[in-house]
Design an enzyme around this catalytic site. Structure first.
Site, mmCIF file in Angstrom:
data_model
loop_
_atom_site.group_PDB
_atom_site.id
_atom_site.type_symbol
_atom_site.label_atom_id
_atom_site.label_comp_id
_atom_site.label_asym_id
_atom_site.label_seq_id
_atom_site.Cartn_x
_atom_site.Cartn_y
_atom_site.Cartn_z
ATOM 1 N N CYS A 112 10.230 2.221 3.403
ATOM 2 C CA CYS A 112 10.326 0.541 4.041
ATOM 3 C C CYS A 112 11.757 1.442 3.819
ATOM 4 C CB CYS A 112 10.735 -0.068 2.907
ATOM 5 S SG CYS A 112 10.966 0.430 0.778
ATOM 6 N N PHE B 56 0.733 -1.493 -0.040
ATOM 7 C CA PHE B 56 0.293 0.143 0.186
ATOM 8 C C PHE B 56 0.807 1.359 0.037
ATOM 9 C CE2 PHE B 56 0.998 -0.350 4.721
ATOM 10 C CZ PHE B 56 1.265 1.333 4.593
ATOM 11 N N SER C 74 5.556 -6.801 3.181
ATOM 12 C CA SER C 74 6.237 -6.957 4.857
ATOM 13 C C SER C 74 6.891 -8.576 4.866
ATOM 14 C CB SER C 74 5.245 -7.623 6.249
ATOM 15 O OG SER C 74 3.699 -8.605 5.777
HETATM 16 N N1 LIG Z 1 11.445 -3.752 0.789
HETATM 17 C C1 LIG Z 1 11.298 -2.771 0.430
HETATM 18 O O1 LIG Z 1 11.566 -2.599 -1.061
HETATM 19 C C2 LIG Z 1 9.582 -2.113 0.649
HETATM 20 C C3 LIG Z 1 8.515 -1.282 -0.295
HETATM 21 C C4 LIG Z 1 7.672 -0.908 -0.363
HETATM 22 C C5 LIG Z 1 6.992 -1.622 1.022
HETATM 23 N N2 LIG Z 1 7.968 -2.452 1.991
HETATM 24 C C6 LIG Z 1 7.396 -3.194 2.957
HETATM 25 O O2 LIG Z 1 5.840 -3.480 2.493
HETATM 26 C C7 LIG Z 1 5.176 -3.060 4.211
HETATM 27 C C8 LIG Z 1 4.110 -2.789 3.883
HETATM 28 O O3 LIG Z 1 3.017 -2.593 3.179
HETATM 29 P P1 LIG Z 1 1.821 -3.952 2.906
HETATM 30 O O4 LIG Z 1 1.461 -3.358 4.439
HETATM 31 O O5 LIG Z 1 0.387 -3.650 1.799
HETATM 32 O O6 LIG Z 1 2.264 -4.921 3.092
HETATM 33 P P2 LIG Z 1 1.283 -6.761 2.795
HETATM 34 O O7 LIG Z 1 2.621 -7.627 2.840
HETATM 35 O O8 LIG Z 1 0.781 -6.333 4.072
HETATM 36 O O9 LIG Z 1 0.951 -6.219 1.674
HETATM 37 C C9 LIG Z 1 1.700 -6.184 0.629
HETATM 38 C C10 LIG Z 1 0.835 -7.487 -0.708
HETATM 39 O O10 LIG Z 1 0.595 -8.687 0.017
HETATM 40 C C11 LIG Z 1 -0.714 -8.742 -0.214
HETATM 41 N N3 LIG Z 1 -0.852 -9.758 0.644
HETATM 42 C C12 LIG Z 1 -1.005 -9.344 1.942
HETATM 43 N N4 LIG Z 1 -1.663 -10.761 3.199
HETATM 44 C C13 LIG Z 1 -1.563 -11.300 2.376
HETATM 45 C C14 LIG Z 1 -1.415 -12.740 2.411
HETATM 46 N N5 LIG Z 1 -1.667 -13.285 3.953
HETATM 47 N N6 LIG Z 1 -1.083 -13.411 1.532
HETATM 48 C C15 LIG Z 1 -0.723 -13.279 0.849
HETATM 49 N N7 LIG Z 1 -0.791 -11.865 0.287
HETATM 50 C C16 LIG Z 1 -1.094 -10.857 1.162
HETATM 51 C C17 LIG Z 1 -2.091 -7.444 -0.002
HETATM 52 O O11 LIG Z 1 -2.793 -7.816 -0.547
HETATM 53 C C18 LIG Z 1 -0.835 -6.823 -0.798
HETATM 54 O O12 LIG Z 1 -0.869 -7.041 -2.267
HETATM 55 C C19 LIG Z 1 6.053 -2.672 4.993
HETATM 56 O O13 LIG Z 1 6.598 -4.021 5.478
HETATM 57 C C20 LIG Z 1 6.623 -2.278 4.064
HETATM 58 O O14 LIG Z 1 8.427 -2.353 4.779
HETATM 59 C C21 LIG Z 1 9.092 -2.898 1.568
#
Ligand SMILES: NC(=O)c1ccc[n+]([C@@H]2O[C@H](COP(=O)([O-])OP(=O)(O)OC[C@H]3O[C@@H](n4cnc5c(N)ncnc54)[C@H](O)[C@@H]3O)[C@@H](O)[C@H]2O)c1
Length: 495
Positions: free
Chosen positions: A281, A149, A226
């Site tokens: 992130c 997001f 995440s």
């Molecule tokens: N390393 C990087 O480059 C980077 C960049 C941006 C964000 N992030 C990380 O992203 C996180 C924030 O974003 P978020 O809250 O949207 O992450 P998230 O992991 O909750 O969701 C990411 C994606 O995975 C899907 N998803 C969520 N839960 C799932 C599950 N149980 N099974 C399968 N798919 C699932 C979501 O629909 C979304 O499209 C933070 O941890 C941040 O550090 C990392």
């Protein structure tokens, strides 16, 4: 309330699963939209359209692909203000920050316009007598992106620009919390002349993700989110034969050595910790103060905090917007309480801030004397909470970072070039800043962390992105003159 559908076959496509999710404006707490959540069958149908399109797109000449990328880049630049407003409406970040996100995404489109150069292979004449050997890069077919997001435009742009330029069809599953930016990008791709089906959006949740991870016609999955989900995506995707790169969470440390320029370090810590309400992130969430700089540094950071203006992202005076959701705000509040309970010194308490009544706002928190056993140190909080860990030496600072399970980004603040160079050599992290707090690589390098911040082998976008979205074919070729061949059962030799 708007209905946010999928994008299949070059046009908006209403969902048929009967399942929808709410989309909110985090600055008001109002529900502004309803997003379709795709079923596995809908993902399957979208992938079938993408597969058909992929065959034609990989045959398009490099100059045709480059021309589409140039047009896409122009449209994105022209309409960046509109896209920033879409981001702010669903994510909450302030408009200037949303514009910054679009600008960084635009860089990736610019990089991908150079695809004729980036796809060049290599050629060795006369590898054996009369035999030439050459390598070419070819697209994978249908590839998918699953995005978080917090950067609803930039992260999809990290992936789709490179994947599409390389000749793949790209299926995007954006975050269900702020999906409209993805559809905005879809409209721009269509206007840029990208053939229908080459860029697809399937909105959805776990069901859509699982359908992507197990679909036999998807060759590769690029994920950002995440760490627990990244690990699941990597394990499930690779178990189904896919190439996977899965970027996870972070706990980015900023080391401040005693000789650092104090004001520059304090400005950097505040900007990197609280920008986008800490929902980056690459946010700095831990300052490691080395030696006698700790007291003046904490004082300098604290002095800056009352001046931060918190408000709706659409307010031109606001510097920091709300968090993404009510649940996330509760989670962050829980960490602030846990930090105080565990004995951290609460220098600034976000719970006391004067904030707008509605929406998911939270003030900024500064915790001093944080120790590695505290949950505020161990966990990624993803909110406006900065912890300061005090250590006596550079060696202790380094050990702290290298012992941490995450290894996304890190930074060192110092006037000593030798110390900075040693840090760059020693530290276990994928991206390092020297007097730069958020060292997000430019588009012609690649982005990625180490340890629990990335599962897979390649970083994202830039040269690694081209590598991830293509595969190598090596051709060994001979054009013999008539009458010069003979039967030879021996293993081919190169003399
Ligand atoms: N390393 C990087 O480059 C980077 C960049 C941006 C964000 N992030 C990380 O992203 C996180 C924030 O974003 P978020 O809250 O949207 O992450 P998230 O992991 O909750 O969701 C990411 C994606 O995975 C899907 N998803 C969520 N839960 C799932 C599950 N149980 N099974 C399968 N798919 C699932 C979501 O629909 C979304 O499209 C933070 O941890 C941040 O550090 C990392």
């Amino acid at each position: 309330m708007i209905r946010i559908s999928h994008w299949v076959g070059g046009a908006a496509h209403a969902g048929t699963s009967g399942r929808v999710g709410p989309v909110f404006n985090p600055a008001t707490g109002e529900q502004t939209g309803e997003v379709d959540l795709a079923s596995a069958a809908e993902v399957g149908a979208a992938v079938a359209t993408a597969k058909e399109a992929a065959a034609g797109w990989r045959s398009a000449s490099l100059s045709k692909r480059s021309a589409v990328l140039f047009k896409f880049r122009e449209l994105l630049a022209e309409r960046s203000g509109e896209l920033a407003a879409v981001i702010t409406g669903e994510h909450g970040k302030v408009l200037s920050d949303a514009a910054g996100e679009v600008a960084r995404g635009l860089e990736n489109a610019e990089f991908a316009t150079g695809i004729p150069h980036l796809m060049k292979g290599s050629y060795s004449e006369q590898a054996s007598t009369g035999v030439d050997v050459y390598s070419i890069r070819q697209p994978l077919g249908v590839v998918a992106g699953i995005t978080p997001f917090n950067f609803p435009a930039m992260v999809p742009l990290w992936m789709c620009t490179t994947a599409i330029a390389a000749g793949n069809a790209f299926v995007l599953k954006p975050s269900e919390k702020d999906p409209s930016a993805a559809l905005f990008l879809a409209g721009l791709w269509a206007e840029a002349g990208l053939p229908a089906g080459v860029f697809t959006v399937v909105n959805g949740d776990v069901e859509a993700v699982n359908a992507i991870l197990t679909h036999p016609d998807i060759a590769a999955v690029s994920f950002v989110g995440s760490t627990p989900v990244a690990k699941y995506i990597y394990e499930t995707g690779t178990a189904h034969g896919k190439r996977v790169q899965a970027l996870g969470g972070a706990k980015n440390h900023m080391v401040v050595l005693p000789d650092a320029e104090l004001d520059a370090a304090a400005d950097a810590a505040v900007s990197a910790a609280y920008g986008s309400a800490g929902e980056r992130c690459m946010a700095v969430s831990v300052v490691v103060a080395v030696g006698e700089i700790a007291d003046p540094l904490v004082a300098a950071i604290a002095a800056r905090l009352p001046k931060l203006r918190i408000g709706a992202g659409t307010d031109p005076n606001a510097e920091m917007g709300p968090l993404i959701s009510a649940q996330h705000r509760e989670k962050v509040l829980g960490y602030v309480a846990a930090g105080a309970e565990a004995g951290a010194t609460v220098v600034a308490d976000g719970r006391d801030a004067d904030l707008p009544d509605a929406g998911y706002f939270l003030g900024v928190t500064l915790l001093d004397n944080v120790t590695p056993d505290m949950s505020v140190y161990r966990d990624e909080i993803f909110g406006p909470v900065l912890g300061v860990v005090r250590v006596d030496t550079y060696a202790e600072a380094l050990e702290l970072i290298n012992d941490n399970k995450y290894g996304n980004g890190t930074a060192i603040f110092t006037r000593d070039g030798g110390a900075a160079r040693q840090f760059q050599f020693d530290v276990d992290a994928g991206m390092v800043g020297v007097n730069v707090p958020i060292p997000v690589p430019v588009a012609y390098y690649s982005f990625g962390g180490w340890k629990a911040s990335l599962f897979g082998d390649t970083h994202m976008y830039g040269p690694d992105g081209i590598h991830f979205f293509t595969r190598t074919k090596v051709v060994t070729s001979r054009w013999p003159d008539p009458g010069t061949s003979s039967v030879d059962l021996g293993f081919p030799q190169t003399r």
